[in-house]
Enzyme design. Sequence first.
Site, mmCIF file in Angstrom:
data_model
loop_
_atom_site.group_PDB
_atom_site.id
_atom_site.type_symbol
_atom_site.label_atom_id
_atom_site.label_comp_id
_atom_site.label_asym_id
_atom_site.label_seq_id
_atom_site.Cartn_x
_atom_site.Cartn_y
_atom_site.Cartn_z
ATOM 1 N N TYR B 131 0.962 -1.244 0.125
ATOM 2 C CA TYR B 131 0.049 -0.001 0.259
ATOM 3 C C TYR B 131 0.927 1.360 0.135
ATOM 4 O O TYR B 131 0.774 2.050 -0.966
ATOM 5 C CB TYR B 131 -0.807 -0.061 1.054
ATOM 6 C CG TYR B 131 -2.047 -0.931 1.029
ATOM 7 C CD1 TYR B 131 -2.457 -1.644 -0.080
ATOM 8 C CD2 TYR B 131 -3.158 -0.874 2.243
ATOM 9 C CE1 TYR B 131 -3.500 -2.591 0.103
ATOM 10 C CE2 TYR B 131 -3.994 -1.559 2.179
ATOM 11 C CZ TYR B 131 -4.431 -2.327 1.293
ATOM 12 O OH TYR B 131 -5.584 -3.176 1.195
ATOM 13 N N SER B 132 1.692 1.347 1.061
ATOM 14 C CA SER B 132 2.308 2.830 1.253
ATOM 15 C C SER B 132 3.228 2.855 0.262
ATOM 16 O O SER B 132 3.955 2.104 -0.347
ATOM 17 C CB SER B 132 3.248 2.538 2.489
ATOM 18 O OG SER B 132 2.040 2.496 3.680
ATOM 19 N N GLU B 247 -11.244 -9.102 12.439
ATOM 20 C CA GLU B 247 -10.975 -9.288 13.611
ATOM 21 C C GLU B 247 -10.568 -7.985 14.184
ATOM 22 O O GLU B 247 -9.370 -7.888 14.184
ATOM 23 C CB GLU B 247 -10.436 -10.565 13.949
ATOM 24 C CG GLU B 247 -10.844 -11.063 15.226
ATOM 25 C CD GLU B 247 -10.307 -10.420 16.517
ATOM 26 O OE1 GLU B 247 -11.061 -9.790 17.309
ATOM 27 O OE2 GLU B 247 -9.193 -10.253 16.509
ATOM 28 N N ASN B 377 -2.168 6.229 15.425
ATOM 29 C CA ASN B 377 -3.009 6.697 16.229
ATOM 30 C C ASN B 377 -3.875 7.965 16.096
ATOM 31 O O ASN B 377 -4.981 8.067 16.313
ATOM 32 C CB ASN B 377 -2.165 6.668 17.685
ATOM 33 C CG ASN B 377 -2.052 5.358 18.431
ATOM 34 O OD1 ASN B 377 -2.273 4.300 17.732
ATOM 35 N ND2 ASN B 377 -1.902 5.589 19.337
ATOM 36 N N GLU B 378 -3.154 8.966 15.251
ATOM 37 C CA GLU B 378 -3.722 10.429 15.130
ATOM 38 C C GLU B 378 -5.205 10.034 14.053
ATOM 39 O O GLU B 378 -6.182 10.541 14.273
ATOM 40 C CB GLU B 378 -2.723 11.161 14.533
ATOM 41 C CG GLU B 378 -1.753 11.637 15.663
ATOM 42 C CD GLU B 378 -0.724 10.495 15.824
ATOM 43 O OE1 GLU B 378 -0.561 9.803 14.911
ATOM 44 O OE2 GLU B 378 -0.283 10.604 17.075
#
Lengths: 379, 411
Positions: B131-132, B247, B377-378
Site C-alpha cells: 500500500y504505502s 477481527e 493513532n492520530e
Amino acid sequence: MDSTFTEEQTMLRKSTADFLVEKYPEAKVREIEESDTGHDPEIWRGMAELGWMGLVIPEEYEGMGMTFQDLSIVLEEMGRNIAPGPFFCTVLEGAYPILDAGSEEQKKEFLPKIANGELIFTLALLEADGIYDASGIAVKAVPKGDDFVINGTKLFVEQAINADYMIVVTRTREGASPEDGVTLFIVDAKTPGIHCEVIPTIGMEKLCEVSFKDVAIPKKNILGELDKGWPILSKVMERAAIAKASESLGAMDGIVPMTTDYLKDRVQYDEPLAQFQALQHIMADMFISLTTSKYLVYEAVWMESEGLPCAKEVAMAKAYVNQNYKELSRLMIRLYGANGTHREFKPGLYYRRAKAASIAFGDTGFQRERIARAIGLVS
Amino acid sequence: MDFKLSEEEEKRRKEFLDGCKELAKEKPEDFIEGIEADFETKNQPYVTRCRKEFAKRGWLRLGWPAEYGGVGSHMDRVFFGEARGYYGLPGVDIFGIEMLAPTLLAMGNKEVKDRYLPGIGNGDTTWCELYSEPNAGSDLAALTATAIRKGDEYVINGQKTWTTNAHNADWGFGLFRTDPQGRKRRNISFLLMDMKTPGITIKPLEYLNRMHMYNEVFYDDVHIPADQIIGEENQGWTVSQALVNFERSNVLAVSAVRRMLETLVEYCNETKVGGKPLAQDSVIRNKLAEMATEIEASRTVAYYIADQQNRNQMAALFESSAAKVFIGDIFERLGALGSDILGSYGQVSASRWARQRGIWESLYQTAFVLTISMGTNEIQKNIIAWYGLNMPRPLSPVSIEKALAAAQAAK
Ligand SMILES: Cc1cc2nc3c(=O)[nH]c(=O)nc-3n(C[C@H](O)[C@H](O)[C@H](O)COP(=O)(O)OP(=O)(O)OC[C@H]3O[C@@H](n4cnc5c(N)ncnc54)[C@H](O)[C@@H]3O)c2cc1C
Ligand SMILES: Cc1cc2nc3c(=O)[nH]c(=O)nc-3n(C[C@H](O)[C@H](O)[C@H](O)COP(=O)(O)OP(=O)(O)OC[C@H]3O[C@@H](n4cnc5c(N)ncnc54)[C@H](O)[C@@H]3O)c2cc1C
C-alpha cells in the site's frame, strides 16, 4: 458472553433516566447542593414509589429482589445527572450490610422500611486518619450491662444529618491484627450523645463529623458478631467501591456527548469549535478513556453481581475510573473555556464531584496497592 | 451484560491455549520475541513450523465458510489470537489470514476465491501488503504507482515502501493506479502478484533495532495477468476499505502485553537492589498496578468488541479504533516502563549481559509497530471524532482558499 443489556435492563435505564431528568434538572441539583440538608424529601418519596431503595432487597423483605447489576444501571444514571441525596449511603452502606450480616430480626425490622423509603441509613467508618483501613478504627465501644458505650469521633459520614440510623464501626478489642476486634453497631441516630456537623467539602454531599459522647447502644444492635466486623465491612467497601465507579462512569458517559455538543454549538473564528482538530483529538482521547473504563467497570459489576471473587477487578475499576472521571471533567472545563470555570455551568459540577468520588471507598493510591498485591508483587 | 463464556467456548479457548502452550515448548533458544517475530529472518524455520501446525489443525481457516474448509466461529479467531499472543507464537501470516482472506471472502468472485484461499488456509502461501509509498502514507489515496492494462495484463511501474515481510512472502496484494487521469480514489485497483515476477526488486530497510522487518519494493515494467484483480477495475479503494470480517478486537496484542507484564512482575519479585526486592519499591508497585489496570481495561474492551462482532460483523467500529489507539499506547509505555525498571540493564540488547533476554530493550523500539502501521493513532482519533462523535471534518487551508475563491467568483 453477552455484551448487551437485557431488555428489562434497558427499560430500567430509560425509566430511571426519565425520572432523574424530570426531578433533578440542573437547577434542582444546585438547590439541593446549596441547601442545609442536601436532601429533598419529595424526590426521595418519588424514588421510593419507584422502588429504588428496595431494588436489591429480596421480595420477602418487601423489596424488588433485583441484582447488583440492575442497581448499577440506576447508579450510572444518577451519576450522569449528578443526583445528590442519601440514596447511595442508604442502599450501599445500610441495606447491603444488613442483608449481608444482619440477624433475621434485624432484617425484618429494617429492610422493609428501607425499601419503602421510611429510613435513611449511613455508615460511620472513617476517622481522623481518613483511610479505609482497619488500623484507622479507634472509636471505642465498651461493654456496660446490656449495652455498649461508644465514645469518639467519626469523619466524612455521608448524609449523617439526614440519617435515621447509622452503622457505626467501632473498636471493641485490641486484637492481634487491626482487623481483629472491630465491631459494627446499628445505631439510632437520635440516641442521646450523638452530634452531627456538616464538613464543607468540594462535592457538597454533606459529609459529616459525627461525635459520640457516652452513647449507649444495646448489645442486640451489633451487626454480625462481636469483634468480627471487619470482614463484613470489607465486602461492603468492595461493593461500595464498584458502585461508586458505576456512578462515576455514568457521569463520564454524560460528559463526552455534552462536551461534543458544546463544541458544535460554540462558534469562534467563524467556525464551530468542533471543527478544530486540536479539540477533536482531545475529544477522541476522552472517548477512548470512556470506552476503556466502561467495560472494565461492567466486568467488575458483573462479577460482584454474580458473587464471584473480584477484589482485584473492583480495585482496578475503581482506580481507573477515579483517574478518568477527574481527567474527563478537567478536560470538559478546558474545552468550555471560561464558561467551564463558572460555578453556574455544568463542567464544574462534574469536576467537583469527580474529586469526591475518587476519594470515596478508596482513592487511586489505595486501590493500586491492592492491585499490586493481587498481581503478585511481593510486599 | 455477562462476561461468562459458555462451556463450549471455555473448552475451545482451552484447546487453543493448550495447543499454543505445547508449540511454545519447541521455541528455539535464540528465538527473537515480539509481535513482529514473524518477519525476522532467523526465526523463519520456527515460523514455518508453527504455520504448518496451525494449518493442520484448521486454525488458519477459523470462521471461514465450510466450502473453503472453514472451521469454528468468530469467537474462535479471538481465542486463537489470545492464545498466540500470550505464548508469543508466530505462524499466522497477518497479511494473508487477517487481511486478504476476509477481503477475498467479502469481495472476491468464486474463481479468485478458489485460486487463492486454499494456499492461505493451508499455510502454503504467505503474503505482503503493498500500500504505502514514499509520498502516500496516511493519505494513501495519494499513491502514484501505476498498473496500466495492456491486453490480458497489467503493467506495473513505481515504488512501494515499508512493505513488511516482502522478503519472505510468496505473494503480495496492493493498490495501484489503473487510470492516471481519474480522481484520487476513483482510479485505484486492488491487485495480487507473485513476488517473484520479473521486474520486482525488493530492497531491505533497517528498523530502529536493525531488524529486517520491512522493505522497499520497486516495479520496473512488471507484467501480471489481468485476472489477478479483486473487484472491478478502478474500484480498488472500495475493496481495500471493506471492513467486513476483520477481527478488530486486538486481543492478540492485549494478551501479549499481559504476558510481558507477568514477566516484569516476576523480575521485580526476584531482583534485589540495595538488598530489597524491586517489588517493594512503592513507585514500582504503583506503576505496575496502573499498567495492569490498563491492560485489563483493554482486555475487557477486546472481549466486548469480539462479542459485538460475533453478533454483527460491522458493530463496534469506533470502539475498535479506541481499542487500537489504547493498546498501541500501552505498548509504547510498557516498553518505556519495563526498560526503566531494568535500570542499567534496560539498554542491553539480547546477549549474555541482557536481563529478561533483552525483551525490554527490544519492546522500547518495536512498540511503534502498533501506533504507526494500519492507521496511525492520530488517524484513528480522526475517525473517532469525525464518524464516532460526528464532529465536522476540519477544513484544510487549501480547501478554505478554494472556497474563498469560489465565493469571490460568485460575486
Ligand atoms: C479566571 C479567568 C479570568 C478572566 N479574566 C478576564 C479579564 O479580566 N478580562 C477579559 O477580557 N477576559 C477575561 N477572561 C476571559 C478569557 O480571556 C477567555 O476565557 C479566553 O480568551 C478564552 O475564551 P473563551 O472562554 O470564550 O473560550 P473559547 O474561545 O470559547 O474556547 C473554548 C475552548 O476552545 C479552544 N479553542 C478556541 N479556539 C480554538 C482554535 N482556533 N484552535 C484550537 N482550540 C481552540 C480553547 O482553547 C478552549 O479550550 C478570564 C477568564 C478566566 C478563566
Ligand atoms: C513497522 C511498520 C510496518 C509497516 N508495514 C507496512 C506494510 O506492510 N505495508 C504498507 O503498505 N505499509 C506499511 N507501513 C506503513 C504505514 O502504513 C504508514 O507508516 C502509515 O500509514 C503512516 O504513514 P507515514 O509513515 O507516511 O506517516 P505520515 O502519513 O507522513 O504521518 C506522519 C505523522 O502525521 C500524522 N498525520 C498524518 N495525517 C494526519 C491527519 N490527517 N491528521 C492528523 N495527523 C495526521 C500521522 O499520524 C503521523 O504522526 C508500515 C509502517 C511501519 C512503521
